[in-house]
Scaffold this motif. Structure first.
Motif, mmCIF file in Angstrom:
data_model
loop_
_atom_site.group_PDB
_atom_site.id
_atom_site.type_symbol
_atom_site.label_atom_id
_atom_site.label_comp_id
_atom_site.label_asym_id
_atom_site.label_seq_id
_atom_site.Cartn_x
_atom_site.Cartn_y
_atom_site.Cartn_z
ATOM 1 N N VAL A 24 0.801 -1.114 -0.018
ATOM 2 C CA VAL A 24 0.040 -0.036 0.049
ATOM 3 C C VAL A 24 0.848 1.297 -0.027
ATOM 4 O O VAL A 24 0.387 2.136 -0.701
ATOM 5 C CB VAL A 24 -1.020 -0.014 1.143
ATOM 6 C CG1 VAL A 24 -1.518 1.199 1.606
ATOM 7 C CG2 VAL A 24 -1.903 -1.210 1.156
ATOM 8 N N VAL A 25 2.009 1.483 0.819
ATOM 9 C CA VAL A 25 2.741 2.493 0.939
ATOM 10 C C VAL A 25 3.491 2.867 -0.549
ATOM 11 O O VAL A 25 3.497 3.776 -0.923
ATOM 12 C CB VAL A 25 3.974 2.329 1.954
ATOM 13 C CG1 VAL A 25 5.077 3.415 1.724
ATOM 14 C CG2 VAL A 25 3.331 2.444 3.350
ATOM 15 N N ILE A 26 3.969 1.574 -1.234
ATOM 16 C CA ILE A 26 4.521 1.608 -2.401
ATOM 17 C C ILE A 26 3.652 2.338 -3.525
ATOM 18 O O ILE A 26 3.850 3.092 -4.217
ATOM 19 C CB ILE A 26 5.304 0.297 -2.823
ATOM 20 C CG1 ILE A 26 6.549 0.131 -2.014
ATOM 21 C CG2 ILE A 26 5.709 0.405 -4.365
ATOM 22 C CD1 ILE A 26 7.089 -1.316 -2.119
ATOM 23 N N ALA A 27 2.526 1.546 -3.360
ATOM 24 C CA ALA A 27 1.249 1.919 -4.410
ATOM 25 C C ALA A 27 0.842 3.547 -4.122
ATOM 26 O O ALA A 27 0.601 4.038 -5.047
ATOM 27 C CB ALA A 27 0.094 1.224 -4.184
ATOM 28 N N ALA A 28 0.900 4.171 -2.833
ATOM 29 C CA ALA A 28 0.836 5.301 -2.565
ATOM 30 C C ALA A 28 1.660 6.303 -3.379
ATOM 31 O O ALA A 28 1.311 7.448 -3.669
ATOM 32 C CB ALA A 28 0.534 5.644 -1.242
ATOM 33 N N PHE A 29 2.815 5.809 -3.373
ATOM 34 C CA PHE A 29 4.024 6.797 -4.218
ATOM 35 C C PHE A 29 3.733 6.600 -5.538
ATOM 36 O O PHE A 29 4.166 7.765 -6.260
ATOM 37 C CB PHE A 29 5.529 6.485 -3.435
ATOM 38 C CG PHE A 29 5.579 7.081 -2.145
ATOM 39 C CD1 PHE A 29 5.627 8.329 -2.067
ATOM 40 C CD2 PHE A 29 5.552 6.292 -1.156
ATOM 41 C CE1 PHE A 29 5.978 8.716 -0.875
ATOM 42 C CE2 PHE A 29 5.774 6.694 0.238
ATOM 43 C CZ PHE A 29 5.902 8.170 0.292
ATOM 44 N N LEU A 30 3.935 5.240 -5.903
ATOM 45 C CA LEU A 30 3.826 5.189 -7.451
ATOM 46 C C LEU A 30 2.601 5.667 -8.274
ATOM 47 O O LEU A 30 2.839 6.009 -9.459
ATOM 48 C CB LEU A 30 4.154 3.546 -7.778
ATOM 49 C CG LEU A 30 5.585 3.170 -7.354
ATOM 50 C CD1 LEU A 30 5.732 1.685 -7.379
ATOM 51 C CD2 LEU A 30 6.544 3.850 -8.284
ATOM 52 N N VAL A 31 1.588 5.116 -8.031
ATOM 53 C CA VAL A 31 0.434 5.738 -8.533
ATOM 54 C C VAL A 31 0.268 7.248 -8.992
ATOM 55 O O VAL A 31 -0.091 7.439 -10.104
ATOM 56 C CB VAL A 31 -1.035 5.073 -7.905
ATOM 57 C CG1 VAL A 31 -2.298 5.877 -8.459
ATOM 58 C CG2 VAL A 31 -1.244 3.706 -7.852
ATOM 59 N N ILE A 36 0.869 11.306 -13.417
ATOM 60 C CA ILE A 36 1.462 12.772 -13.648
ATOM 61 C C ILE A 36 2.399 12.389 -15.019
ATOM 62 O O ILE A 36 2.239 13.049 -15.637
ATOM 63 C CB ILE A 36 2.554 13.190 -12.621
ATOM 64 C CG1 ILE A 36 1.795 13.694 -11.336
ATOM 65 C CG2 ILE A 36 3.547 14.249 -13.192
ATOM 66 C CD1 ILE A 36 2.528 14.059 -10.222
ATOM 67 N N VAL A 37 3.125 11.385 -15.076
ATOM 68 C CA VAL A 37 3.815 11.365 -16.363
ATOM 69 C C VAL A 37 2.960 10.745 -17.302
ATOM 70 O O VAL A 37 3.133 11.296 -18.452
ATOM 71 C CB VAL A 37 4.669 9.769 -15.800
ATOM 72 C CG1 VAL A 37 5.364 9.149 -17.317
ATOM 73 C CG2 VAL A 37 5.907 10.001 -15.022
ATOM 74 N N LEU A 38 1.742 10.209 -17.301
ATOM 75 C CA LEU A 38 0.725 9.870 -18.197
ATOM 76 C C LEU A 38 0.284 11.284 -18.680
ATOM 77 O O LEU A 38 -0.038 11.606 -19.954
ATOM 78 C CB LEU A 38 -0.099 8.850 -17.946
ATOM 79 C CG LEU A 38 0.396 7.526 -17.633
ATOM 80 C CD1 LEU A 38 -0.985 6.479 -17.363
ATOM 81 C CD2 LEU A 38 0.579 6.873 -19.050
ATOM 82 N N LEU A 39 -0.149 12.229 -17.730
ATOM 83 C CA LEU A 39 -0.726 13.440 -18.283
ATOM 84 C C LEU A 39 0.099 14.210 -18.948
ATOM 85 O O LEU A 39 -0.298 14.807 -19.796
ATOM 86 C CB LEU A 39 -1.039 14.046 -16.726
ATOM 87 C CG LEU A 39 -2.447 13.653 -16.235
ATOM 88 C CD1 LEU A 39 -2.553 14.460 -14.903
ATOM 89 C CD2 LEU A 39 -3.606 13.990 -17.214
ATOM 90 N N VAL A 40 1.595 14.207 -18.655
ATOM 91 C CA VAL A 40 2.509 15.055 -19.279
ATOM 92 C C VAL A 40 2.523 14.540 -20.521
ATOM 93 O O VAL A 40 2.997 15.391 -21.435
ATOM 94 C CB VAL A 40 3.838 15.171 -18.469
ATOM 95 C CG1 VAL A 40 5.101 15.612 -19.341
ATOM 96 C CG2 VAL A 40 3.879 15.739 -17.090
#
Length: 197
Positions: A24-31, A36-40
């Protein structure tokens, strides 16, 4: 006491093991980072060209030309007078093309009928002295436009409105410029005469 125990069972966390907590902690940072990368990449999709790169060379040169230029004129050169149409476009069109401030519109005979009745001299007097919102000399100085050039503009405007005014006579070229041009010829001829004798 069993009631309290049942309440605690009801509010259990979905994370039960340390592995789930780490996930959950890793997902909270990666998602958020992935979003943001997809939006850019979505916003930046396509080819972007630099400013002005789609413009022609002439358009670029016009855009970057100096604001002011220095034009040096020969004071002895004969003056080239502007036509009535040129003066109209440079000075008069701002008001007479649109009818601004009650100015009679260029090419509209109904606006000019009463004014043409004043005759050429009456219209020229209005230009020289100013009339209504039009300042004297149509807001120009004698250095910019001569009386002759303004008279040509009057003829151009009035004739477009239905008048049949003749073109005003051109002024004689400046005598000092001609005298200055002929003076060196006379001086050059004078020394040559004694040498020949």
């Amino acid at each position: 006491m069993s009631d309290v125990h049942q309440e605690n069972d009801h509010h259990e966390s979905p994370i039960k093991t340390p592995k789930q907590l780490i996930a959950v902690v890793i997902a909270a940072f990666l998602v958020p980072i992935i979003v943001i990368v997809l939006l850019v990449s979505f916003v930046g999709h396509g080819t972007h060209e630099g400013a002005g790169s789609t413009q022609t060379a002439e358009a670029v040169n016009h855009r970057i030309q100096p604001v002011a230029t220095l034009e040096i004129k020969d004071p002895n050169a004969p003056r080239v007078f502007k036509t009535g149409e040129q003066v109209y476009k440079e000075v008069c069109a701002a008001c007479h093309a649109t009818g601004a401030a009650g100015a009679p519109k260029h090419g509209t005979p109904g606006d000019w009928t009463a004014r043409i009745g004043q005759g050429f001299d009456g219209l020229l007097k209005s230009v020289m002295n100013g009339k209504g919102a039009m300042p004297a000399r149509a807001g120009t100085s004698p250095d910019d436009y001569t009386d002759y050039e303004l008279a040509r503009a009057v003829v151009h405007l009035a004739d477009a409105g239905g008048a049949k005014f003749p073109e005003p006579p051109a002024p004689a070229q400046a005598a000092p410029a001609q005298a200055a041009a002929s003076a060196p010829d006379a001086q050059a001829a004078a020394p040559a005469a004694p040498a020949a004798a």
